[in-house]
Scaffold this motif. Structure first.
Motif, PDB file in Angstrom:
ATOM      1  N   GLU A 277       0.832  -1.383   0.015  1.00 28.96           N
ATOM      2  CA  GLU A 277       0.105  -0.078  -0.035  1.00 28.96           C
ATOM      3  C   GLU A 277       0.821   1.426  -0.060  1.00 28.96           C
ATOM      4  N   PRO A 278       0.939   2.007  -0.953  1.00 30.03           N
ATOM      5  CA  PRO A 278       1.719   3.318  -0.955  1.00 30.03           C
ATOM      6  C   PRO A 278       1.366   4.198   0.094  1.00 30.03           C
ATOM      7  N   TYR A 279       0.432   4.052   0.564  1.00 31.03           N
ATOM      8  CA  TYR A 279       0.232   5.263   1.727  1.00 31.03           C
ATOM      9  C   TYR A 279       0.925   5.011   2.963  1.00 31.03           C
ATOM     10  N   HIS A 280       1.318   3.729   2.980  1.00 32.72           N
ATOM     11  CA  HIS A 280       2.173   3.335   4.206  1.00 32.72           C
ATOM     12  C   HIS A 280       3.601   3.623   3.901  1.00 32.72           C
ATOM     13  N   TRP A 281       4.127   3.888   2.947  1.00 33.00           N
ATOM     14  CA  TRP A 281       5.589   4.055   2.518  1.00 33.00           C
ATOM     15  C   TRP A 281       6.217   5.300   3.377  1.00 33.00           C
ATOM     16  N   PRO A 282       5.486   6.316   3.424  1.00 31.77           N
ATOM     17  CA  PRO A 282       6.290   7.394   4.173  1.00 31.77           C
ATOM     18  C   PRO A 282       6.352   6.971   5.737  1.00 31.77           C
ATOM     19  N   LEU A 283       5.478   6.231   6.170  1.00 33.45           N
ATOM     20  CA  LEU A 283       5.522   5.746   7.460  1.00 33.45           C
ATOM     21  C   LEU A 283       6.861   4.797   7.973  1.00 33.45           C
ATOM     22  N   LEU A 284       7.040   3.983   6.836  1.00 37.33           N
ATOM     23  CA  LEU A 284       8.063   3.145   6.952  1.00 37.33           C
ATOM     24  C   LEU A 284       9.255   3.816   6.618  1.00 37.33           C
ATOM     25  N   VAL A 285       9.419   4.984   5.836  1.00 36.32           N
ATOM     26  CA  VAL A 285      10.670   5.839   5.808  1.00 36.32           C
ATOM     27  C   VAL A 285      11.059   6.626   7.136  1.00 36.32           C
ATOM     28  N   PHE A 286      10.016   6.775   7.886  1.00 31.94           N
ATOM     29  CA  PHE A 286       9.901   7.562   9.105  1.00 31.94           C
ATOM     30  C   PHE A 286      10.623   6.628  10.121  1.00 31.94           C
ATOM     31  N   LEU A 287       9.958   5.120  10.292  1.00 36.14           N
ATOM     32  CA  LEU A 287      10.279   4.365  11.268  1.00 36.14           C
ATOM     33  C   LEU A 287      11.866   3.776  11.002  1.00 36.14           C
TER      34      LEU A 287
ATOM     35  N   LEU B 183      19.273  12.875  10.459  1.00 34.75           N
ATOM     36  CA  LEU B 183      18.599  11.857   9.663  1.00 34.75           C
ATOM     37  C   LEU B 183      17.253  11.424   9.947  1.00 34.75           C
ATOM     38  N   TYR B 184      17.058  11.658  11.235  1.00 35.47           N
ATOM     39  CA  TYR B 184      15.612  11.384  12.070  1.00 35.47           C
ATOM     40  C   TYR B 184      14.679  12.305  11.763  1.00 35.47           C
ATOM     41  N   SER B 185      15.284  13.617  11.819  1.00 32.17           N
ATOM     42  CA  SER B 185      14.622  14.971  11.335  1.00 32.17           C
ATOM     43  C   SER B 185      14.415  14.961   9.755  1.00 32.17           C
ATOM     44  N   LEU B 186      14.890  14.329   8.885  1.00 30.17           N
ATOM     45  CA  LEU B 186      14.678  14.156   7.495  1.00 30.17           C
ATOM     46  C   LEU B 186      13.335  13.113   7.485  1.00 30.17           C
ATOM     47  N   GLY B 187      13.746  12.037   8.179  1.00 30.93           N
ATOM     48  CA  GLY B 187      12.501  10.761   8.133  1.00 30.93           C
ATOM     49  C   GLY B 187      11.314  11.578   8.567  1.00 30.93           C
ATOM     50  N   CYS B 188      11.431  12.388   9.442  1.00 27.49           N
ATOM     51  CA  CYS B 188       9.851  13.006   9.950  1.00 27.49           C
ATOM     52  C   CYS B 188       9.325  13.938   8.743  1.00 27.49           C
TER      53      CYS B 188
END
Length: 217
Positions: free
Chosen positions: A78-88, A125-130
């Motif tokens: 599900e593409p909607y979840h990709w940003p969440l994975l990038v953040f985690l 990098l965490y800031s970028l992930g957010c």
């Protein structure tokens, strides 16, 4: 036979000034500690014990959450979840890097600077992930498809790079406020709680419901 005797701790005047911490007068580790001594010292009450454990334990919690979510049926499809994975990903990396920095920073002055260089880099990098879930889930409706929305993640990447360099040069706290701009705007300047939220990856729309003046993604 390997000895597991806990290392001796020192007073503040017994270590070089580069290792001094404001307000802490005892519990310092030897500034030439071995890697084993550094690990063993995490089980003592040193000037770094709280920093070590408050980063070590959350690392495994966030990693567990990442594995649970990523292993769910259809989650990665599900593409909607990709940003969440990038953040985690950075969410797991940052506390682990910080834990290692506080654990091994007493090996030498040079090791201390290298450890905190990596610590600051992981925090940036965490800031970028957010920025990825903020851009995907939290943008005010009036910003969607605008120039600011398009430039938000690239600007966050530049901010992350600059913060890493400046923080490692001057040793202040890394600033991450810029990446939180969409959330701050949504909380304090949003006129309506029910707003369209762009699906960052696939372009579909969701409606959110929450408290007045803000919005739950």
């Amino acid at each position: 036979m390997l000895s597991l005797k806990l290392p001796q701790l020192l007073q503040v005047h017994q270590v070089p000034r580069v290792f001094w911490e404001d307000g802490i007068v005892s519990g310092y580790r030897r500034p030439t500690s071995s890697a084993l001594d550094c690990v063993l010292s995490s089980f003592q009450m040193t000037n770094e014990t709280v920093n070590i454990w408050t980063h070590f334990l959350p690392t495994w919690y966030f990693l567990w959450r990442l594995l649970v979510l990523a292993g769910g049926p259809g989650f990665r499809a599900e593409p909607y979840h990709w940003p969440l994975l990038v953040f985690l990903g950075p969410t797991c990396l940052y506390p682990f890097a910080s834990c290692c920095a506080h654990t091994f920073s007493s090996m030498s002055p040079r090791a201390r600077h290298i450890c905190y260089f990596l610590d600051y880099g992981a925090l940036s990098l965490y800031s970028l992930g957010c920025a990825f879930p903020y851009a995907a889930y939290s943008m005010p409706a009036s910003w969607l498809h605008g120039r600011l929305h398009q430039l938000f993640v690239p600007t966050a990447a530049l901010n992350s790079l600059l913060c890493t360099g400046l923080s490692c040069y001057s040793r202040p706290a890394v600033l991450c406020a810029g990446s939180s701009l969409p959330v701050v705007t949504r909380l304090f300047w949003s006129q309506s709680c029910t707003q369209d939220v762009q699906l960052w990856a696939s372009g579909s729309v969701r409606v959110c419901h929450g408290w007045r003046g803000g919005c739950w993604a």
